[in-house]
Design an enzyme around this catalytic site. Sequence first.
Site, PDB file in Angstrom:
ATOM      1  N   SER A  11       0.796  -1.221   0.000  1.00  0.00           N
ATOM      2  CA  SER A  11       0.000   0.000   0.000  1.00  0.00           C
ATOM      3  C   SER A  11       0.835   1.281   0.000  1.00  0.00           C
ATOM      4  O   SER A  11       0.323   2.344  -0.351  1.00  0.00           O
ATOM      5  CB  SER A  11      -0.937   0.017   1.207  1.00  0.00           C
ATOM      6  OG  SER A  11      -0.219  -0.141   2.413  1.00  0.00           O
ATOM      7  N   GLU A 177      -6.261  15.833  11.475  1.00  0.00           N
ATOM      8  CA  GLU A 177      -7.492  16.092  12.202  1.00  0.00           C
ATOM      9  C   GLU A 177      -8.687  16.103  11.254  1.00  0.00           C
ATOM     10  O   GLU A 177      -8.539  16.195  10.036  1.00  0.00           O
ATOM     11  CB  GLU A 177      -7.398  17.440  12.922  1.00  0.00           C
ATOM     12  CG  GLU A 177      -6.291  17.494  13.970  1.00  0.00           C
ATOM     13  CD  GLU A 177      -6.156  18.862  14.597  1.00  0.00           C
ATOM     14  OE1 GLU A 177      -6.856  19.796  14.130  1.00  0.00           O
ATOM     15  OE2 GLU A 177      -5.354  19.008  15.540  1.00  0.00           O
ATOM     16  N   HIS A 193       0.589   4.822   5.939  1.00  0.00           N
ATOM     17  CA  HIS A 193       0.230   5.230   4.582  1.00  0.00           C
ATOM     18  C   HIS A 193       0.522   6.715   4.362  1.00  0.00           C
ATOM     19  O   HIS A 193       0.456   7.517   5.289  1.00  0.00           O
ATOM     20  CB  HIS A 193      -1.246   4.909   4.320  1.00  0.00           C
ATOM     21  CG  HIS A 193      -1.537   3.462   4.471  1.00  0.00           C
ATOM     22  ND1 HIS A 193      -2.150   2.941   5.588  1.00  0.00           N
ATOM     23  CD2 HIS A 193      -1.259   2.407   3.665  1.00  0.00           C
ATOM     24  CE1 HIS A 193      -2.256   1.623   5.461  1.00  0.00           C
ATOM     25  NE2 HIS A 193      -1.709   1.279   4.306  1.00  0.00           N
TER      26      HIS A 193
END
Length: 225
Positions: A11, A177, A193
């Site tokens: 990934s 956030e 990631h």
Amino acid sequence: MIKRIITIGDSTMQFNNFSKFPQTGWPQALDRFVKVPIINFAKNGRSTKSFIEQGLFNEVLDEVRKDDLVLIEFGHNDLKKADPLRYTEAYGSYQENLKYMAFEIIKKEAKVILLTPVTERKFENGVLVNTHGEYPKAVIDLAIENNLDYIDLFAKTREKVIALGEEKSKSLYMNFESGIYENKISGLDDDTHLRYDGAFMVADCFYKEMKRLNLYPEIFIEISN
């Protein structure tokens, strides 16, 4: 003369479309550095073991042509001992799988570069932790033993994360956030990631190491300092 780049991995490399924005596999930023097309076969959640056993590597071999450059980067999922479908031992089946893939590609008269896995952003008491154990060194040792080219992305990306520091390095990863991205209802605390800035950082590390080692300079766009 290298005509195309093919990427194989997990990934941290996978191409992500708009539905997963801002997650970005680092080869998505690599096209800013190279002149040749990039074909991305990386898949989320795969290890060397599952990539081979699920037939994904056979798809790669069907595509590989003479004078392709194939980049191989695994490790994030190979180390997951709790998952027998993905786990490999660093100095065991992990190396065996990487060697198998590399030499099958070489049989197709293509070029191979092994890559150590991109670092994760895990700080403890202000210190960046090595979450990859022996896997990066296993890649390097395998490459040296078999006269294969390699780039140590693990070391180079660690340097970048450490230089930015614990707080600023969040900008490289899917750690943010709520309310920043329209398609993200809530924030994330993901230090594996990459966002685009992280993808660009990894691609830049790759570019600089390739230039330093004088590996396939013909594929790169000339970048003035």
